[in-house]
Write a protein that holds these residues in place. Structure first.
Motif, PDB file in Angstrom:
ATOM      1  N   HIS A 184     -41.545  76.242  -7.440  1.00 44.96           N
ATOM      2  CA  HIS A 184     -41.262  75.340  -8.562  1.00 44.96           C
ATOM      3  C   HIS A 184     -42.533  75.003  -9.347  1.00 44.96           C
ATOM      4  CE1 HIS A 184     -37.312  74.665  -6.655  1.00 44.96           C
ATOM      5  NE2 HIS A 184     -36.931  74.251  -7.857  1.00 44.96           N
ATOM      6  N   ALA A 185     -43.663  74.879  -8.634  1.00 49.50           N
ATOM      7  CA  ALA A 185     -44.933  74.597  -9.312  1.00 49.50           C
ATOM      8  C   ALA A 185     -45.279  75.726 -10.274  1.00 49.50           C
ATOM      9  CB  ALA A 185     -46.042  74.397  -8.289  1.00 49.50           C
ATOM     10  N   VAL A 186     -45.100  76.967  -9.825  1.00 50.27           N
ATOM     11  CA  VAL A 186     -45.391  78.133 -10.672  1.00 50.27           C
ATOM     12  C   VAL A 186     -44.399  78.204 -11.834  1.00 50.27           C
ATOM     13  CG1 VAL A 186     -45.502  80.655 -10.745  1.00 50.27           C
ATOM     14  CG2 VAL A 186     -46.408  79.423  -8.766  1.00 50.27           C
ATOM     15  N   LEU A 187     -43.133  78.015 -11.535  1.00 48.78           N
ATOM     16  CA  LEU A 187     -42.096  78.112 -12.569  1.00 48.78           C
ATOM     17  C   LEU A 187     -42.371  77.153 -13.725  1.00 48.78           C
ATOM     18  CD1 LEU A 187     -39.309  78.985 -13.676  1.00 48.78           C
ATOM     19  CD2 LEU A 187     -38.304  77.183 -12.255  1.00 48.78           C
ATOM     20  N   PHE A 188     -42.619  75.885 -13.406  1.00 53.21           N
ATOM     21  CA  PHE A 188     -42.805  74.899 -14.477  1.00 53.21           C
ATOM     22  C   PHE A 188     -44.167  75.037 -15.153  1.00 53.21           C
ATOM     23  CE2 PHE A 188     -39.262  72.823 -12.243  1.00 53.21           C
ATOM     24  CZ  PHE A 188     -38.414  72.649 -13.333  1.00 53.21           C
ATOM     25  N   LEU A 189     -45.115  75.630 -14.467  1.00 53.55           N
ATOM     26  CA  LEU A 189     -46.391  75.919 -15.123  1.00 53.55           C
ATOM     27  C   LEU A 189     -46.201  77.009 -16.174  1.00 53.55           C
ATOM     28  CD1 LEU A 189     -49.337  75.100 -15.114  1.00 53.55           C
ATOM     29  CD2 LEU A 189     -49.781  76.862 -13.410  1.00 53.55           C
ATOM     30  N   ILE A 190     -45.339  77.971 -15.885  1.00 56.20           N
ATOM     31  CA  ILE A 190     -44.999  79.025 -16.855  1.00 56.20           C
ATOM     32  C   ILE A 190     -44.286  78.410 -18.066  1.00 56.20           C
ATOM     33  CG2 ILE A 190     -43.558  81.081 -17.211  1.00 56.20           C
ATOM     34  CD1 ILE A 190     -44.004  81.636 -14.156  1.00 56.20           C
ATOM     35  N   LEU A 191     -43.459  77.404 -17.811  1.00 55.47           N
ATOM     36  CA  LEU A 191     -42.679  76.768 -18.875  1.00 55.47           C
ATOM     37  C   LEU A 191     -43.485  75.737 -19.670  1.00 55.47           C
ATOM     38  CD1 LEU A 191     -39.383  76.164 -16.865  1.00 55.47           C
ATOM     39  CD2 LEU A 191     -39.740  77.876 -18.636  1.00 55.47           C
ATOM     40  N   ALA A 192     -44.696  75.388 -19.167  1.00 55.65           N
ATOM     41  CA  ALA A 192     -45.509  74.372 -19.826  1.00 55.65           C
ATOM     42  C   ALA A 192     -46.187  74.926 -21.074  1.00 55.65           C
ATOM     43  CB  ALA A 192     -46.565  73.838 -18.857  1.00 55.65           C
ATOM     44  N   GLU A 193     -46.494  74.034 -22.008  1.00 57.11           N
ATOM     45  CA  GLU A 193     -47.197  74.430 -23.224  1.00 57.11           C
ATOM     46  C   GLU A 193     -48.606  74.903 -22.891  1.00 57.11           C
ATOM     47  OE1 GLU A 193     -47.264  71.534 -26.288  1.00 57.11           O
ATOM     48  OE2 GLU A 193     -45.082  71.436 -26.506  1.00 57.11           O
ATOM     49  N   TYR A 194     -49.091  75.813 -23.718  1.00 60.59           N
ATOM     50  CA  TYR A 194     -50.436  76.367 -23.533  1.00 60.59           C
ATOM     51  C   TYR A 194     -51.481  75.276 -23.741  1.00 60.59           C
ATOM     52  CZ  TYR A 194     -54.595  79.229 -24.368  1.00 60.59           C
ATOM     53  OH  TYR A 194     -55.855  79.778 -24.320  1.00 60.59           O
ATOM     54  N   SER A 195     -52.438  75.182 -22.813  1.00 53.54           N
ATOM     55  CA  SER A 195     -53.566  74.256 -22.931  1.00 53.54           C
ATOM     56  C   SER A 195     -54.645  74.719 -21.963  1.00 53.54           C
ATOM     57  CB  SER A 195     -53.146  72.820 -22.606  1.00 53.54           C
ATOM     58  OG  SER A 195     -52.782  72.716 -21.236  1.00 53.54           O
ATOM     59  N   ASN A 196     -55.829  74.165 -22.107  1.00 50.79           N
ATOM     60  CA  ASN A 196     -56.922  74.527 -21.198  1.00 50.79           C
ATOM     61  C   ASN A 196     -56.574  74.135 -19.767  1.00 50.79           C
ATOM     62  OD1 ASN A 196     -58.492  75.544 -23.283  1.00 50.79           O
ATOM     63  ND2 ASN A 196     -59.525  73.591 -23.661  1.00 50.79           N
ATOM     64  N   GLU A 197     -55.943  72.967 -19.616  1.00 56.62           N
ATOM     65  CA  GLU A 197     -55.572  72.505 -18.278  1.00 56.62           C
ATOM     66  C   GLU A 197     -54.505  73.411 -17.673  1.00 56.62           C
ATOM     67  OE1 GLU A 197     -54.429  68.271 -16.067  1.00 56.62           O
ATOM     68  OE2 GLU A 197     -54.333  68.448 -18.249  1.00 56.62           O
ATOM     69  N   GLN A 198     -53.560  73.831 -18.492  1.00 54.73           N
ATOM     70  CA  GLN A 198     -52.508  74.730 -18.009  1.00 54.73           C
ATOM     71  C   GLN A 198     -53.097  76.075 -17.582  1.00 54.73           C
ATOM     72  OE1 GLN A 198     -51.190  77.558 -19.940  1.00 54.73           O
ATOM     73  NE2 GLN A 198     -49.132  77.836 -19.090  1.00 54.73           N
ATOM     74  N   GLN A 199     -54.042  76.593 -18.361  1.00 53.36           N
ATOM     75  CA  GLN A 199     -54.686  77.863 -18.024  1.00 53.36           C
ATOM     76  C   GLN A 199     -55.518  77.741 -16.745  1.00 53.36           C
ATOM     77  OE1 GLN A 199     -54.590  81.107 -19.888  1.00 53.36           O
ATOM     78  NE2 GLN A 199     -52.711  79.942 -20.247  1.00 53.36           N
ATOM     79  N   HIS A 200     -56.211  76.622 -16.614  1.00 48.53           N
ATOM     80  CA  HIS A 200     -57.006  76.400 -15.399  1.00 48.53           C
ATOM     81  C   HIS A 200     -56.108  76.379 -14.160  1.00 48.53           C
ATOM     82  CE1 HIS A 200     -59.949  74.742 -12.623  1.00 48.53           C
ATOM     83  NE2 HIS A 200     -59.101  73.756 -12.345  1.00 48.53           N
ATOM     84  N   MET A 201     -54.965  75.713 -14.285  1.00 49.38           N
ATOM     85  CA  MET A 201     -54.051  75.627 -13.144  1.00 49.38           C
ATOM     86  C   MET A 201     -53.451  76.986 -12.816  1.00 49.38           C
ATOM     87  SD  MET A 201     -51.215  72.672 -12.559  1.00 49.38           S
ATOM     88  CE  MET A 201     -50.289  72.544 -11.020  1.00 49.38           C
ATOM     89  N   LEU A 202     -53.220  77.803 -13.839  1.00 48.23           N
ATOM     90  CA  LEU A 202     -52.741  79.170 -13.586  1.00 48.23           C
ATOM     91  C   LEU A 202     -53.756  79.954 -12.759  1.00 48.23           C
ATOM     92  CD1 LEU A 202     -51.152  80.264 -16.996  1.00 48.23           C
ATOM     93  CD2 LEU A 202     -49.964  80.081 -14.807  1.00 48.23           C
ATOM     94  N   HIS A 203     -55.032  79.808 -13.091  1.00 50.28           N
ATOM     95  CA  HIS A 203     -56.083  80.492 -12.325  1.00 50.28           C
ATOM     96  C   HIS A 203     -56.154  79.973 -10.896  1.00 50.28           C
ATOM     97  CE1 HIS A 203     -58.005  83.053 -15.345  1.00 50.28           C
ATOM     98  NE2 HIS A 203     -57.797  82.076 -16.227  1.00 50.28           N
ATOM     99  N   VAL A 204     -55.982  78.645 -10.746  1.00 48.88           N
ATOM    100  CA  VAL A 204     -56.016  78.046  -9.406  1.00 48.88           C
ATOM    101  C   VAL A 204     -54.888  78.590  -8.537  1.00 48.88           C
ATOM    102  CG1 VAL A 204     -55.668  75.886  -8.128  1.00 48.88           C
ATOM    103  CG2 VAL A 204     -57.178  75.920 -10.116  1.00 48.88           C
ATOM    104  N   LEU A 205     -53.684  78.670  -9.101  1.00 45.03           N
ATOM    105  CA  LEU A 205     -52.539  79.173  -8.339  1.00 45.03           C
ATOM    106  C   LEU A 205     -52.658  80.671  -8.062  1.00 45.03           C
ATOM    107  CD1 LEU A 205     -49.569  77.217  -9.947  1.00 45.03           C
ATOM    108  CD2 LEU A 205     -50.440  76.984  -7.635  1.00 45.03           C
ATOM    109  N   LYS A 206     -53.255  81.403  -8.997  1.00 44.76           N
ATOM    110  CA  LYS A 206     -53.420  82.839  -8.784  1.00 44.76           C
ATOM    111  C   LYS A 206     -54.321  83.118  -7.583  1.00 44.76           C
ATOM    112  CE  LYS A 206     -54.779  87.152 -11.020  1.00 44.76           C
ATOM    113  NZ  LYS A 206     -55.406  87.791 -12.207  1.00 44.76           N
TER     114      LYS A 206
END
Length: 444
Positions: free
Chosen positions: A272-294
Motif C-alpha cells: 500500500h505504501a508503494v501504491l499510494f506513492l505511485i498515485l501521489a503528485e510529483y515532488s522532491n519528497e515523493q521522489q526521495h521516498m521512491l528512492h528509499v523504497l527502491k
C-alpha cells in the motif's frame, strides 16, 4: 487530643476517634448481619461518628467510616441507598478530599474496570451509578484520572447502544492531554479512542485536531509501538477521506516500519505504501521516498511493485495501462475508491511522460506528442495546462502551427547577459591556464 495549625494561623483541633470508630463499625456490621432491613439504622450509627471525625479532623477514622457505609450498602445490594449515601458523603460541608476520593474509588469497581464497563449489575443501575460518579468527579482536579476513566466507560456504553455521536461528544469533553495524574501511555490511548469515535462520527475536521494532540516523539518510544500502529491506521482513514495519496503512503510506510521492527507481517502495508506513492503528485519528497523504497531489501519480494518504482525513476515513456496494473489495483484500499484512484493513476503516468518529453525536447509537434502519450489533442492540452498551472513544467502551445515549446524563450537582454557570463568564464579559464603554464616553466 492533638492539635495542628489551621489556615487562619490558629491551632486546628484534632480528635482521635479510632477506638469509637472501630466499635461503631463493628456494631453496624452486626446489625446488617442480623437483617438487611437494619441497613438504615446501621448507616445512622456510622453517620453520627462521621460528623465527629470530619469536624474533629480525624481523617483515618473518617475514611474508615465512609468505606464501611458504602460497603454495607453494597453488601445489602441496596443500590438506591448506595447512591444516596455516596452523594451525601461526598457533598458534606468541609468534607476531606481523601474521603471523597476513597468513596469514588470504592464504588467505581461496580461500574467499570479500567476503561471497560462492568456487566455484573443491572444495566440501568450501573449506568445510573456511572452518571452519579461522573457528577461527583466533575471539576475536581484530584479526581481527574477517575473522571477520565468513567467518561471512557460511558462512551463505550453509548457506543454499544448505537449512539456513536453521543459517545464521541462525551469523550471530547475530557481534555486528557492537560491531566498531570495520568501516564503518557494512558493519555495516548485515550486520545486514540477520541480519534476513533470522531472518525466513526465522520467529523473529519475534529479528528485531525484531536490527532494533532498526540506527541509524535512519544509514539516513537519502544513501548508505544502498538499505539503507533493504531495511530497511523486511524490516519489512513482520515487521509483516505481527504484523498491525499502521499499522506496515505507515509501512513502505510510508518505502519510497515513499525510492524517489521516487531516481527509482524508487513507485506500488505509495504504494498500500500508503494501504491499510494505511485498515485501521489510529483515532488522532491515523493521522489526521495521512491528512492528509499527502491533500496529497501523487502521490496524485492513484491516484484510488480519494484518494477513500477523502477519505471517511475527511469526517464523513459511508460505505456498505459501498465503490465502489472491488475496486481496494483487489486489492493483493498484501491478498490474502496476504484474509480477515483484509477483516474489518478492514469494522470500520474501521463504527467511522468510529459516530464520525460520536456527533458528531451525543446519543441515538438503537438500531434506527435499526443501520439507518444496516447492522448487526443484536447486531453493533451488539458494535462499540459494543469501541469503548467501547478508549476511542474514549462510549456507553451502554438495551436496554428501545432507546436509545443518546453524551453523558455529568452529575451535579447537575457541572451546578451548569458553570452557575457560565458565570455567572462572563458577569460577566467584562459587566465588560469596561462598562470599554470608559467608556473610549470619556472619549476623546470
Amino acid at each position: 487530643m492533638a492539635s495542628g495549625k489551621a489556615s487562619g494561623g490558629e491551632l486546628e483541633e484534632k480528635i482521635d476517634l479510632s477506638i469509637e470508630t472501630s466499635s461503631i463499625i463493628s456494631n453496624s456490621q452486626s446489625l446488617v448481619k442480623d437483617s438487611f432491613n437494619n441497613l438504615s439504622q446501621a448507616l445512622a450509627l456510622l453517620a453520627s461518628v462521621e460528623k465527629k471525625a470530619r469536624v474533629g479532623n480525624d481523617a483515618p477514622s473518617l475514611i474508615k467510616i465512609c468505606q464501611a457505609s458504602l460497603s454495607l450498602c453494597i453488601e445489602c445490594k441496596n443500590f438506591e441507598i448506595l447512591k444516596d449515601t455516596l452523594l451525601m458523603l461526598t457533598s458534606r460541608r468541609s468534607q476531606k478530599l481523601k474521603a471523597i476520593e476513597c468513596c469514588v474509588n470504592q464504588v467505581m469497581p461496580l461500574v467499570c474496570e479500567g476503561y471497560a464497563p462492568v456487566n455484573t449489575l443491572d444495566k440501568n443501575v450501573r449506568d445510573d451509578l456511572l452518571v452519579t460518579l461522573r457528577d461527583i468527579t466533575d471539576g475536581k482536579i484530584f479526581l481527574e484520572a477517575q473522571r477520565a476513566r468513567l467518561t471512557r466507560a460511558l462512551a463505550v456504553i453509548q457506543e454499544q447502544d448505537g449512539d456513536i455521536a453521543g459517545a464521541a461528544n462525551v469523550l471530547q469533553e475530557v481534555h486528557v492531554e492537560t491531566y498531570g495524574s495520568i501516564s503518557k501511555k494512558e493519555k495516548v490511548e485515550f486520545i486514540l479512542e477520541q480519534m476513533r469515535l470522531t472518525l466513526l462520527k465522520k467529523d473529519y475536521v475534529r479528528a485531525a485536531i484531536v490527532g494533532n494532540k498526540i506527541n509524535q516523539k512519544a509514539l516513537k518510544e519502544e513501548e508505544m509501538k502498538e499505539y503507533r500502529i493504531k495511530y497511523f491506521e486511524l490516519m489512513v482513514i482520515y487521509h483516505s477521506y481527504m484523498k491525499d495519496a502521499f499522506a496515505l503512503s507515509k501512513d502505510y510506510h510508518e505502519i510497515y516500519l513499525t510492524k517489521s521492527s516487531i516481527g509482524e507481517d508487513f507485506e500488505n502495508e509495504l504494498k500500500h505504501a508503494v501504491l499510494f506513492l505511485i498515485l501521489a503528485e510529483y515532488s522532491n519528497e515523493q521522489q526521495h521516498m521512491l528512492h528509499v523504497l527502491k533500496q529497501d531489501s523487502n521490496i524485492e519480494n513484491i516484484e510488480e511493485f519494484q518494477t513500477t518504482i523502477s519505471l517511475l525513476l527511469t526517464k523513459e515513456i511508460i505505456a498505459y495501462p501498465l503490465k502489472q496494473q491488475a496486481t496494483l489495483t487489486s489492493l483493498p484500499a484501491f478498490m474502496e475508491m476504484k474509480e477515483h484512484w484509477t483516474k489518478c493513476l492514469r494522470t500520474r503516468i501521463i504527467q511522468h511522460n510529459i516530464r520525460v518529453v520536456a527533458g528531451y525536447y525543446q519543441r515538438i509537434q503537438g500531434s506527435r506528442l499526443a501520439q507518444l502519450l496516447g492522448l487526443n489533442g484536447q486531453e493533451l492540452e488539458q494535462e499540459l495546462s494543469n501541469m503548467v498551472s501547478d508549476g511542474q513544467v514549462y510549456a507553451k502551445i502554438d495551436r496554428p502551427n501545432d507546436v509545443v515549446r518546453f524551453k523558455v524563450k529568452k529575451s535579447s537582454e537575457e541572451v546578451l547577459s548569458d553570452w557575457a557570463e560565458d565570455l567572462k568564464e572563458l577569460l577566467t579559464l584562459v587566465d588560469r591556464t596561462s598562470h599554470l603554464i608559467q608556473k610549470e616553466k619556472m619549476t623546470k
